[in-house]
Design an enzyme around this catalytic site. Structure first.
Site, PDB file in Angstrom:
ATOM      1  N   VAL A 175      -0.367   3.430  -7.015  1.00 57.00           N
ATOM      2  CA  VAL A 175      -1.255   2.689  -6.108  1.00 57.00           C
ATOM      3  C   VAL A 175      -0.621   1.327  -5.846  1.00 57.00           C
ATOM      4  O   VAL A 175      -0.260   0.599  -6.774  1.00 57.00           O
ATOM      5  CB  VAL A 175      -2.657   2.513  -6.725  1.00 57.00           C
ATOM      6  CG1 VAL A 175      -3.538   1.696  -5.794  1.00 57.00           C
ATOM      7  CG2 VAL A 175      -3.286   3.861  -7.039  1.00 57.00           C
ATOM      8  N   LYS A 176      -0.493   1.004  -4.565  1.00 53.32           N
ATOM      9  CA  LYS A 176       0.148  -0.263  -4.200  1.00 53.32           C
ATOM     10  C   LYS A 176      -0.934  -1.285  -3.871  1.00 53.32           C
ATOM     11  O   LYS A 176      -1.800  -1.021  -3.016  1.00 53.32           O
ATOM     12  CB  LYS A 176       1.019  -0.015  -2.976  1.00 53.32           C
ATOM     13  CG  LYS A 176       2.298  -0.809  -2.915  1.00 53.32           C
ATOM     14  CD  LYS A 176       3.112  -0.270  -1.746  1.00 53.32           C
ATOM     15  CE  LYS A 176       4.320  -1.101  -1.499  1.00 53.32           C
ATOM     16  NZ  LYS A 176       4.932  -0.744  -0.203  1.00 53.32           N
ATOM     17  N   VAL A 177      -0.896  -2.408  -4.557  1.00 52.46           N
ATOM     18  CA  VAL A 177      -1.878  -3.471  -4.294  1.00 52.46           C
ATOM     19  C   VAL A 177      -1.120  -4.765  -4.001  1.00 52.46           C
ATOM     20  O   VAL A 177      -0.028  -4.975  -4.526  1.00 52.46           O
ATOM     21  CB  VAL A 177      -2.828  -3.691  -5.510  1.00 52.46           C
ATOM     22  CG1 VAL A 177      -3.619  -2.424  -5.838  1.00 52.46           C
ATOM     23  CG2 VAL A 177      -2.079  -4.190  -6.731  1.00 52.46           C
TER      24      VAL A 177
END
Ligand code: E4P
Length: 217
Positions: free
Chosen positions: A82-84
């Site tokens: 997951v890219k945040v």
């Protein structure tokens, strides 16, 4: 060094993957737009093709919504990272999502201090953007070297994922410095094979071979 491909174009990923060159994939909202595909659909296809981490980016800006989006993206496949974004909310989301055992890529990193916070929040990857720093006349490679030094000083195990790659020199230099991963557009990865002396040498060999009048097959 692991090599990720920075695209949401399935054909380009498949072509490089056939040669065993793809250790993972990174996408972002701009790359999804460029692909013209639905994010969930194209990400699912990428995950089916690639065993390594596939980064899919949240688009919410507050932590709770990022966490909800991250959980939904992570449901696509076990190899989703997951890219945040590297904001305070992004760091909060990173802490929660990594606490749930998910891979998290903290993106849009432009300073050593940001990279320290990403490591403290348990990020699997931190993505310093080289090209975008170079674009404003700062030194993107220096940031990679500085984060490498600081992470090594303290034994942080967050992987440095050199991103925003514009040229083959960025890749070679990131590898020399010791970035754990480099993510690059397919065209830049293919350009790694090119050298004018290779072309010149091959042309000379072909010319001499023609003069021998021989055939191998
Ligand atoms: C990858 O994770 C980044 O989103 C990407 O490398 C950004 O590259 P750009 O600066 O060329 O858009």
């Amino acid at each position: 060094m692991k090599l990720f491909v920075d695209t949401a174009e399935i054909d380009a990923i498949a072509e490089l993957n056939e040669l065993g060159m793809v250790d993972g994939v990174t996408t972002n909202p701009s790359l999804i737009l460029k692909s013209g595909r639905d994010i969930l659909e194209v990400t699912r296809e990428i995950c089916a093709l690639i065993d390594g981490p596939v980064s899919a980016e949240v688009v919410a800006t507050d932590a709770q919504a990022m966490i909800a989006e991250g959980r939904k993206l992570a449901e696509i496949a076990p190899n989703i990272a997951v890219k945040v974004p590297l904001t305070w909310d992004g760091l909060r989301a990173c802490k929660v999502l990594t606490g749930e055992g998910r891979m998290v890529n903290v993106t849009l990193c432009f300073s050593v201090n940001q990279a320290i916070l990403a490591a403290k929040a348990g990020a699997t990857f931190v993505s310093p953007f080289i090209g975008r720093l170079d674009d404003i006349n700062l030194d993107g490679m220096e940031l990679i070297a500085d984060i490498r030094a600081v992470y090594d000083n303290y034994g942080f195990d967050t992987q440095i994922l050199a991103a925003s790659i514009r040229s083959v020199n960025h890749i070679a230099e990131s590898a020399r410095i010791g970035a754990d991963v480099v993510t690059a557009p397919p065209a830049v990865i293919k350009a790694m094979a090119a050298h004018p002396l290779t072309d010149k040498g091959l042309a000379a060999f072909m010319a001499d071979w023609a003069k021998t009048g021989q055939k191998i097959l």
